[in-house]
Scaffold this motif. Structure first.
Motif, mmCIF file in Angstrom:
data_model
loop_
_atom_site.group_PDB
_atom_site.id
_atom_site.type_symbol
_atom_site.label_atom_id
_atom_site.label_comp_id
_atom_site.label_asym_id
_atom_site.label_seq_id
_atom_site.Cartn_x
_atom_site.Cartn_y
_atom_site.Cartn_z
ATOM 1 N N ALA A 152 1.555 11.675 -3.187
ATOM 2 C CA ALA A 152 0.803 12.767 -3.814
ATOM 3 C C ALA A 152 1.628 13.533 -4.843
ATOM 4 O O ALA A 152 1.193 14.583 -5.320
ATOM 5 C CB ALA A 152 0.308 13.732 -2.742
ATOM 6 N N GLU A 196 0.865 -1.187 0.000
ATOM 7 C CA GLU A 196 0.000 0.000 0.000
ATOM 8 C C GLU A 196 0.899 1.234 0.000
ATOM 9 O O GLU A 196 1.850 1.302 0.780
ATOM 10 C CB GLU A 196 -0.908 0.013 1.226
ATOM 11 N N ARG A 224 -1.287 13.953 -8.624
ATOM 12 C CA ARG A 224 -1.786 14.630 -7.416
ATOM 13 C C ARG A 224 -2.895 13.840 -6.719
ATOM 14 O O ARG A 224 -3.941 14.371 -6.370
ATOM 15 C CB ARG A 224 -2.295 16.023 -7.775
ATOM 16 N N ASP A 225 -2.647 12.579 -6.521
ATOM 17 C CA ASP A 225 -3.636 11.712 -5.873
ATOM 18 C C ASP A 225 -3.020 11.140 -4.606
ATOM 19 O O ASP A 225 -2.128 10.289 -4.666
ATOM 20 C CB ASP A 225 -4.047 10.579 -6.827
ATOM 21 N N ALA A 226 -3.471 11.617 -3.444
ATOM 22 C CA ALA A 226 -2.919 11.186 -2.161
ATOM 23 C C ALA A 226 -3.619 9.962 -1.592
ATOM 24 O O ALA A 226 -3.289 9.515 -0.496
ATOM 25 C CB ALA A 226 -2.982 12.331 -1.155
ATOM 26 N N ARG A 227 -4.581 9.412 -2.327
ATOM 27 C CA ARG A 227 -5.267 8.221 -1.837
ATOM 28 C C ARG A 227 -4.330 7.015 -1.888
ATOM 29 O O ARG A 227 -3.460 6.936 -2.749
ATOM 30 C CB ARG A 227 -6.515 7.951 -2.679
ATOM 31 N N PRO A 228 -4.485 6.049 -0.970
ATOM 32 C CA PRO A 228 -3.604 4.880 -0.979
ATOM 33 C C PRO A 228 -3.819 4.026 -2.225
ATOM 34 O O PRO A 228 -4.942 3.859 -2.697
ATOM 35 C CB PRO A 228 -4.014 4.123 0.293
ATOM 36 N N THR A 229 -2.730 3.529 -2.756
ATOM 37 C CA THR A 229 -2.744 2.619 -3.897
ATOM 38 C C THR A 229 -2.307 1.245 -3.419
ATOM 39 O O THR A 229 -1.307 1.121 -2.707
ATOM 40 C CB THR A 229 -1.794 3.111 -5.004
ATOM 41 N N SER A 230 -3.051 0.218 -3.784
ATOM 42 C CA SER A 230 -2.740 -1.149 -3.351
ATOM 43 C C SER A 230 -2.385 -2.012 -4.544
ATOM 44 O O SER A 230 -2.966 -1.876 -5.626
ATOM 45 C CB SER A 230 -3.933 -1.771 -2.605
ATOM 46 N N LYS A 255 1.007 5.715 -0.365
ATOM 47 C CA LYS A 255 0.404 7.037 -0.494
ATOM 48 C C LYS A 255 1.481 7.975 -1.020
ATOM 49 O O LYS A 255 2.507 8.195 -0.364
ATOM 50 C CB LYS A 255 -0.116 7.548 0.855
#
Length: 216
Positions: free
Chosen positions: A151, A147, A179-185, A149
Motif C-alpha cells: 500500500a 502475488e 495507495r492501492d492495498a489490493r493484491p497484484t499478481s 500487497k
C-alpha cells in the motif's frame, strides 16, 4: 540510454557491476529483448565461477595472481560444459517467455495449482508488504507466480531469486499503484531451478528490501 547502449550493458549487468538505477533500467530492457535475455543467461557460468573463486581465495592472495595450467584447464573445461548446458536451458527459457507473453493468465493459474508447484508467503513487519511465491520446476529453470500487497506506492519494484551459491536473478518487475492495498499478481521465470534457490526478495528500484520469502 539508447537501445544499442543497453545491448552493450549485458556483461556489466551479468557481473553485477551496474548500480541499482542502471540495473533496473536494463531489466526493463530485458523484458522486451530476447537476445539480451539469452546473453545474460550465457554469462551465468562465468559469473558463478568468479564468485566461487572469490569465496575460495584467501584475502592475502593478489586478485591478479596467476593460475597453474592444470587448474586453468579444469576451470575452462567446467565453464565450457556449463555453457553448453545453459545454452540448452536458454532455448527453453526463450520459448517459455513467448508462451508467458501470449497466455500469461493461463500460465499463472497453472503455476498456482499445477502438479509439482509449491508455495511460500511472508509479511515484513517493518514495510507491511505481503508476498506469496508459487514456483514450479521446468526443464529450463523455475516458473514463478507472484502475488504482492503493497500500500506504499507509487514505486517500482522487482522480485529477485537468490541462489544458494549467492547468485541473483531478477524474476519479474512491476510498478506499485498509488495507495492501492489490493493484491497484484504477475508471473516470471528464472534459470535457477527451485532446489537451487535459497530465498526470494521483493526490492525497490533503489535496492531497499521490502520482504523476504523463503524458497518453497
Amino acid at each position: 540510454m539508447r537501445s544499442l547502449e543497453r545491448h552493450r550493458d549485458v556483461a556489466a549487468y551479468a557481473l553485477g557491476v551496474l548500480d541499482e538505477a542502471e540495473a533496473f533500467r536494463f531489466e526493463d530492457h530485458l523484458m522486451e529483448c530476447a537476445r539480451c535475455t539469452a546473453h545474460v543467461t550465457e554469462f551465468g557460468p562465468a559469473t558463478r565461477q568468479l564468485m566461487l573463486y572469490r569465496r575460495a581465495t584467501p584475502r592475502w592472495v593478489h586478485p591478479l595472481a596467476g593460475t597453474g595450467p592444470r587448474l586453468l584447464d579444469r576451470l575452462l573445461a567446467e565453464v565450457a560444459a556449463r555453457h553448453r548446458a545453459r545454452r540448452r536451458r536458454t532455448l527453453y527459457a526463450v520459448a517459455a517467455s513467448v508462451v508467458l507473453a501470449v497466455a500469461g493468465p493461463v500460465i499463472a493459474a497453472t503455476a498456482g495449482g499445477g502438479t509439482g508447484a509449491v508455495q511460500a508467503s511472508a509479511t515484513d513487519e517493518r514495510s507491511g508488504v505481503w508476498a506469496r511465491v508459487t514456483s514450479a520446476d521446468e526443464p529450463w529453470g523455475s516458473q514463478v507466480a507472484l502475488e504482492v500487497k503493497d500500500a506504499a506506492g507509487p514505486r517500482a519494484c522487482r522480485l529477485v531469486a537468490v541462489g544458494r551459491d549467492g547468485s541473483e536473478e531478477t524474476v519479474t518487475s512491476w510498478t506499485v499503484a498509488p495507495r492501492d492495498a489490493r493484491p497484484t499478481s504477475m508471473q516470471g521465470g528464472a534459470a535457477l531451478h527451485p532446489d537451487e534457490i535459497a530465498r526470494y526478495e521483493v526490492r525497490t528500484a533503489t535496492g531497499e528490501r521490502l520482504v523476504t520469502i523463503p524458497a518453497p
